[in-house]
Design a protein around this motif. Structure first.
Motif, mmCIF file in Angstrom:
data_model
loop_
_atom_site.group_PDB
_atom_site.id
_atom_site.type_symbol
_atom_site.label_atom_id
_atom_site.label_comp_id
_atom_site.label_asym_id
_atom_site.label_seq_id
_atom_site.Cartn_x
_atom_site.Cartn_y
_atom_site.Cartn_z
ATOM 1 N N GLU A 1 -9.241 -10.738 -0.565
ATOM 2 C CA GLU A 1 -8.002 -9.193 -0.344
ATOM 3 C C GLU A 1 -7.104 -9.968 -1.141
ATOM 4 O OE1 GLU A 1 -8.996 -6.644 3.162
ATOM 5 O OE2 GLU A 1 -8.321 -8.767 3.299
ATOM 6 N N ASP A 2 -6.266 -11.626 -1.037
ATOM 7 C CA ASP A 2 -5.576 -12.296 -1.535
ATOM 8 C C ASP A 2 -5.532 -11.779 -2.910
ATOM 9 O OD1 ASP A 2 -3.484 -12.287 1.004
ATOM 10 O OD2 ASP A 2 -4.871 -14.371 0.975
ATOM 11 N N ARG A 3 -6.265 -12.324 -3.285
ATOM 12 C CA ARG A 3 -7.088 -12.527 -5.460
ATOM 13 C C ARG A 3 -7.017 -11.004 -5.502
ATOM 14 N NH1 ARG A 3 -12.161 -14.527 -5.506
ATOM 15 N NH2 ARG A 3 -13.199 -12.778 -4.698
ATOM 16 N N LEU B 1 -6.003 -4.800 7.312
ATOM 17 C CA LEU B 1 -7.298 -3.865 7.597
ATOM 18 C C LEU B 1 -8.901 -5.115 7.324
ATOM 19 C CD1 LEU B 1 -6.918 -0.341 6.884
ATOM 20 C CD2 LEU B 1 -6.948 -1.179 9.061
ATOM 21 N N PRO B 2 -9.867 -4.858 8.033
ATOM 22 C CA PRO B 2 -11.128 -5.771 7.967
ATOM 23 C C PRO B 2 -11.643 -5.015 5.967
ATOM 24 C CG PRO B 2 -10.996 -4.598 9.476
ATOM 25 C CD PRO B 2 -10.188 -4.422 9.239
ATOM 26 N N VAL B 3 -12.228 -6.270 5.824
ATOM 27 C CA VAL B 3 -12.686 -5.462 4.486
ATOM 28 C C VAL B 3 -14.235 -5.490 4.578
ATOM 29 C CG1 VAL B 3 -14.014 -7.306 2.652
ATOM 30 C CG2 VAL B 3 -11.749 -8.149 3.363
ATOM 31 N N GLN B 4 -13.960 -4.347 4.433
ATOM 32 C CA GLN B 4 -16.036 -2.585 4.510
ATOM 33 C C GLN B 4 -16.498 -3.749 4.082
ATOM 34 O OE1 GLN B 4 -14.623 0.752 2.892
ATOM 35 N NE2 GLN B 4 -16.985 1.752 3.525
ATOM 36 N N LEU B 5 -17.823 -4.107 5.155
ATOM 37 C CA LEU B 5 -18.848 -4.703 4.762
ATOM 38 C C LEU B 5 -19.921 -3.558 4.043
ATOM 39 C CD1 LEU B 5 -19.526 -6.236 7.516
ATOM 40 C CD2 LEU B 5 -18.113 -6.862 5.644
ATOM 41 N N VAL B 6 -20.440 -3.365 3.027
ATOM 42 C CA VAL B 6 -21.520 -2.141 2.037
ATOM 43 C C VAL B 6 -22.614 -3.247 2.266
ATOM 44 C CG1 VAL B 6 -21.570 -0.578 0.736
ATOM 45 C CG2 VAL B 6 -19.215 -0.792 1.439
#
Length: 182
Positions: A119-121, A151-156
């Motif tokens: 997310e930082d990247r 928010l948490p990274v969405q896992l797909v």
């Protein structure tokens, strides 16, 4: 004589040539507007796809997917591993949402410390994309921006995401668009 269509179309066919001409003009205007909207959408999709590629991203084809209901496109850089950016367009609401997603195997819902790094990247690269799109006439106004980790990274599930080549060497190279000067 009996007119079965009269029950559902009591005013059809129009009584006069003037009424008929007006109805045809309305339909023609609608068709022209739909054509112009479709042409603008295709041009925007092309600009977006080319801009992402010029910035070094691997991008799934955009033209056929972006402006459909719930249009979604994924892109990433080689070397990002399981991480991609999901671009979701709401054409009716005229809004675009970018978020980092991580490909996982079915049933996997474990969080990773690398999510925050991904997310930082993306947050660091996003302004360059906005600038490049703006220079090409595709201006996006940021109305809400979340910082990495809010928010948490969405896992797909991996099977629901496009597959990209892992290295730049595996990417098909395109010749630059150029013509000879005389």
């Amino acid at each position: 004589f009996y007119r079965p269509w009269a029950a559902w179309a009591p005013n059809w066919p129009p009584a006069t040539g003037q009424e008929r001409r007006e109805l045809l003009e309305v339909e023609l205007r609608r068709a022209i507007q739909a054509y112009q909207r479709e042409a603008a959408e295709k041009a925007s999709a092309l600009v977006l796809e080319h801009t992402l590629r010029e910035l070094g991203y691997q991008v799934e084809p955009i033209a056929e997917t972006l402006f459909v209901e719930g249009g979604v496109v994924h892109f990433r850089r080689a070397g990002w591993g399981d991480y991609q950016v999901r671009l979701r367009l709401d054409a009716a609401g005229k809004s675009v949402n970018f978020n980092v997603v991580r490909a996982v195997d079915a049933g996997d819902n474990e969080r990773s410390v690398l999510d925050h790094v991904a997310e930082d990247r993306w947050c660091a690269e996003f302004p360059a994309l906005l600038r490049a799109l703006g220079e090409r006439g595709l201006r996006l106004e940021v109305t809400r921006r979340l910082e990495a980790g809010e928010l948490p990274v969405q896992l797909v599930e991996r099977s629901r995401l496009p597959r990209f080549a892992e290295s730049e060497a595996n990417r098909p190279q395109r010749a630059p668009l150029a013509r000879k000067l005389r």
